[in-house]
Design an enzyme around this catalytic site. Structure first.
Site, short mmCIF file in Angstrom:
data_model
loop_
_atom_site.label_atom_id
_atom_site.label_comp_id
_atom_site.label_asym_id
_atom_site.label_seq_id
_atom_site.Cartn_x
_atom_site.Cartn_y
_atom_site.Cartn_z
N ASP A 83 0.84 -1.20 0.00
CA ASP A 83 0.00 0.00 0.00
C ASP A 83 0.87 1.25 0.00
OD1 ASP A 83 -2.21 -1.65 0.21
OD2 ASP A 83 -2.24 -1.53 2.40
N1 URA Z 1 -1.17 -6.05 3.66
C1 URA Z 1 -1.69 -4.80 3.69
O1 URA Z 1 -2.74 -4.58 4.26
N2 URA Z 1 -1.01 -3.82 3.07
C2 URA Z 1 0.17 -4.01 2.45
O2 URA Z 1 0.76 -3.07 1.92
C3 URA Z 1 0.70 -5.31 2.43
C4 URA Z 1 0.00 -6.32 3.04
#
Ligand code: URA
Length: 214
Positions: A83
């Site tokens: 993310d």
């Molecule tokens: N899980 C998440 O919620 N976000 C990420 O960036 C990676 C794994």
């Protein structure tokens, strides 16, 4: 360079650019210096907060924008996604088959995250992760490992990469994530010497360790 007689193949001066060679066995040199040939490239980057795990975005900065101009031209892409606000280990490669194997749950490559949450993880949360958490929308997750750390944060190991997976898993247990960092992929750990936004090429043994299911 070949016309100028500066190139040798297996110690013999090359005379034609059309000359065929086996990249796995032939030794090519320019001005006496061996020239390396790599079919594919593999880098790790310590992804900073606020940057997209994408190759190109009309408006926002992507991890590709953090690379040198030479690397940007190589056709690298991120292996899976973190993310925008998740930091830590992200692989960049131009090897699509490798990327697919790392991402696919079938390969059982464990991704380890450090999460800071609101509220502290309980034994019941750990047991729920072990059985397989059901997300808010009814999606069932594969069994995962959850470990509570002394400072109140936790470690999460997952083999899949669903959208916002770790955040949604912890949210489903009433523990919203406030900070998330990926620490390792398979047997490959984030190089702690890399500051946010810094990157380096993987060594041969590091590359092998990615798919080693650790
Ligand atoms: N899980 C998440 O919620 N976000 C990420 O960036 C990676 C794994």
């Amino acid at each position: 360079m070949i016309k100028a007689g500066r190139v040798t193949v297996d110690g013999v001066v090359a005379v034609s650019p059309e000359q065929k060679l086996d990249p796995d066995f032939s030794v090519v040199a320019l001005d006496g210096e061996t020239v390396g040939y790599k079919r594919f490239h593999y880098y790790m980057i310590n992804k900073p907060d606020g940057v997209l795990s994408a190759t190109d975005d009309g408006k926002q900065r992507t991890v590709l924008d953090l690379l040198s101009p030479e690397l940007r031209r190589m056709g690298l892409f991120p292996v899976g996604r973190l993310d925008k606000d998740t930091t830590g280990l992200l692989l960049l490669t131009d090897d699509g088959e490798f990327a697919h194997r790392v991402i696919s749950p079938k390969s059982e490559v464990v991704k380890l995250y450090h999460a800071v949450t609101e509220g502290t993880v309980t034994e019941a949360d750990i047991e729920a992760f072990r059985r397989g958490v059901v997300l808010g929308d009814g999606t069932l997750c594969l069994p995962a490992e959850l470990e509570a750390l002394e400072d109140g944060s936790c470690l999460v190991s997952v083999m899949e990469g669903k959208y916002h997976q770790v955040k949604r898993m912890l949210a489903s247990r009433g523990k919203p994530v406030t900070k998330l960092e990926r620490l390792s992929i398979g047997g490959l750990k984030l190089d702690k010497m890399l500051k946010y936004g810094e990157y380096r090429e993987l060594t041969e043994s590091e590359l092998c360790s990615v798919l080693s299911k650790k």
